[in-house]
Design an enzyme around this catalytic site. Structure first.
Site, PDB file in Angstrom:
ATOM      1  CG  ASP A 177      -2.295   0.330   1.048  1.00  0.00           C
ATOM      2  OD1 ASP A 177      -2.534   1.453   0.587  1.00  0.00           O
ATOM      3  OD2 ASP A 177      -3.160  -0.503   1.347  1.00  0.00           O
ATOM      4  CG  ASP A 214      -5.164   5.328   1.305  1.00  0.00           C
ATOM      5  OD1 ASP A 214      -5.949   4.388   1.458  1.00  0.00           O
ATOM      6  OD2 ASP A 214      -5.245   6.394   1.956  1.00  0.00           O
ATOM      7  CD  GLU A 243      -9.153   3.615  -1.329  1.00  0.00           C
ATOM      8  OE1 GLU A 243      -9.963   3.093  -0.550  1.00  0.00           O
ATOM      9  OE2 GLU A 243      -8.410   4.558  -0.999  1.00  0.00           O
ATOM     10  CG  HIS A 301      -9.060  -2.291   4.290  1.00  0.00           C
ATOM     11  ND1 HIS A 301      -8.813  -2.229   2.930  1.00  0.00           N
ATOM     12  CD2 HIS A 301      -8.663  -1.110   4.784  1.00  0.00           C
ATOM     13  CE1 HIS A 301      -8.294  -1.065   2.633  1.00  0.00           C
ATOM     14  NE2 HIS A 301      -8.182  -0.353   3.736  1.00  0.00           N
ATOM     15  CG  ASP A 302     -11.646   1.016   3.561  1.00  0.00           C
ATOM     16  OD1 ASP A 302     -11.240   1.027   4.733  1.00  0.00           O
ATOM     17  OD2 ASP A 302     -10.958   1.417   2.602  1.00  0.00           O
TER      18      ASP A 302
END
Ligand code: NOJ
Length: 524
Positions: free
Chosen positions: A99, A201, A265, A326-327
């Site tokens: 990431d 991100d 993302e 994960h969100d």
């Protein structure tokens, strides 16, 4: 088309490092733990793992608040363990994606400490500082994605700094060339060590309006349901035209090294997602496509998404699909256990690189977390709206025993129930399990150029079912999915080829059984 390209033909698997495998018994997953599970990933049949942030961090947002872009947090290990993980992964033919968090750092990053020291600091302009409004309040109406104003007042220097997430996550100033170079060098630091690429991100947030204009109100805001940030449309804080130059520059950095990947993302509408390929494909290799995550689980809707997305892709842009991360709430919780099997077939047979989320292959559900065990700051800031992300971040279950084989200590988040059936060991022994289905699908996909990189054609859709073809020369498959819990007619004529896979036992012909997905090989 190039013979084999790992990020195009392969499958990415997301590891949330706190929750994958804990080697040192502190209840939090670590790199040594991940290293010990590489053979599992090989046996599963994925090609690459993307690891959410492992950099030094005060963990206010569990690693998305980075205090050193060139280190590893001691919770997870150190740079030597990462090197060993890279070597072991590469020896097994697995790629490793890290990431990268460019929009903001931690407020404990030395750059920010220096920046906030004085208005004259050499690092002042590495972050976004503004004078108070005439009434002493924040400089404008921008809101934090985690609730409240996006501006925090700094007593010491009398100015506000911008934070689109927590106040412990000050936004970096990407208009500053020195900051940009420092970030590109941080990327090179990891690429030189052999990292195979980055998932970047909130890449669409890095640039903000140079004039700091107010964001307009969102007429569709739903009080008590939407997050506070959704009160406004992010016109001046997201997806600015200038962002494209930054994405292209990141891509150039990645391209200084052979066969690396840049994944962005993006929570944006379809037409804007595809803009991140760049006009001449000089942007992200894979701008994340999250369309399935929020989609109503209906045949016509999903078929429509596939067609709209395929039509919107730029010439030469390679698609990708994601069911969860994960969100967002887990797929098995969103669509139920039976449809989670249909979703697995969909994800692994659509045209485009699939990204799987750890634990989805064993059908993990969101685990309800009592308020006094909540760890996610989003839930703490905006309680009770179902926005908290702990439920989808609970530890992976490896064995049907205490600690689920995840830890010998106390897990940082509770494991949840059904560990006895939803774990890797138990499902590995059961040919009818979801894990076995995933393994079969991954094997089929790997062995077929039609499924991994062939063309797609929609064959038919009804209220209940969706059928499409994947094809590369003579290699040809037909996929048929029943999105309902009742039998459904095939939305195409019965394919003539053999049914090589079904979510259900027994012979597959004629009408689809409830919640059934089938794959036929060969001619129609
Ligand atoms: C997106 C990440 O996926 C999420 O987990 C994080 O909280 C925000 N960006 C802020 O970095």
């Amino acid at each position: 088309m190039k013979e084999r390209l790992w990020w195009r033909d392969g499958v990415v698997y997301q590891v949330y490092p706190r929750s994958f495998a804990d080697a040192n018994g502190d209840g939090i997953g670590d790199l040594e733990g991940i290293r010990g599970k590489l053979d599992y990933l090989v046996s599963l049949g994925v090609d690459a793992l993307w690891i959410s942030p492992i950099y030094p961090s005060p963990m206010a947002d569990f690693g998305y608040d980075v205090s050193d872009y060139r280190g590893i947090d001691p919770l997870f290990g150190d740079v030597e363990v990462l090197d060993a993980l890279l070597a072991d992964a590469h020896a097994r033919g697995l790629k490793v994606i890290l990431d990268f968090v460019p929009n903001h750092s931690s407020d404990e990053h030395p750059w920010f400490r220096e920046s906030r020291r004085s208005c004259d600091s050499a690092f002042r302009d590495w972050y976004i500082w503004r004078d108070p409004a005439p009434d002493g309040g924040p400089p404008n109406n921008w809101l934090s994605n985690f609730g409240g104003s996006a501006w925090a007042f700094d007593e010491h220097t009398g100015q506000y700094y911008l934070h689109l997430f927590l106040d412990k996550q000050p936004d970096l100033n990407w208009r500053n060339p020195m900051l940009r170079e420092a970030m590109y060098d941080a990327m090179r630091f990891w690429l030189r060590r052999g990292v195979d690429g980055f998932r970047v991100d909130v890449i669409y947030h890095v640039m903000k309006d140079a004039e700091f204009r107010d964001n307009p109100p969102n007429p569709d805001y739903r009080e008590g349901i939407d997050s506070e940030a959704q009160r406004l449309l992010p016109l001046h804080t997201a997806d600015l035209p200038e962002t494209q130059g930054i994405v292209a520059a990141m891509r150039s950095v990645v391209d200084e090294f052979p066969e690396r990947v840049l994944i962005g993302e993006l929570y944006l509408p379809l037409e804007r997602i595809v803009a991140y390929y760049g006009e001449g494909l000089e942007g992200a290799n894979l701008p994340f496509n999250f369309l399935l995550i929020g989609a109503p689980w209906e045949a016509r809707f999903v078929a429509g998404l596939v067609e709209r997305y395929e039509a919107a892709l730029p010439e030469g842009g390679w698609p990708n699909w994601v069911l969860g991360n994960h969100d967002k709430p887990r797929i098995a919780s969103r669509v139920g256990d039976a449809q989670a099997r249909v979703a697995a077939v969909l994800l692994l047979t659509l045209r485009g690189t699939p990204t799987m989320y750890y634990g989805d292959e064993i059908g993990m559900h969101d685990v309800p977390i009592p308020f006094d065990e909540v760890r996610d700051p989003f839930e703490r800031n905006e309680p009770g709206k179902g926005l908290g992300r702990d439920p989808q971040r609970t530890p992976m279950r490896w064995f049907p025993r205490e600690g689920a084989g995840f830890t010998r200590g106390v897990p940082w988040l509770r494991l949840g129930d059904c560990v006895a059936s939803r774990n890797v060991a138990t499902q590995s022994d059961d040919p009818a399990s979801l894990l076995s289905l995933y393994r079969m699908l991954l094997r089929l996909r790997r062995g077929s150029s039609a499924l991994s990189r062939g063309a797609i054609r929609v064959l038919g859709v009804s209220d209940e079912a969706f059928a499409y073809e994947r094809r590369d020369g003579d290699d040809r498959f037909v996929v048929v999915l029943n999105f309902t819990d009742a039998p459904a007619a095939l939305p195409v004529a019965e394919p003539a080829g053999a049914c090589v896979l079904s979510t259900h036992d027994g012979g597959a012909s004629g009408e689809l059984r409830a919640n059934e997905a089938r794959i036929y090989r060969g001619s129609l």
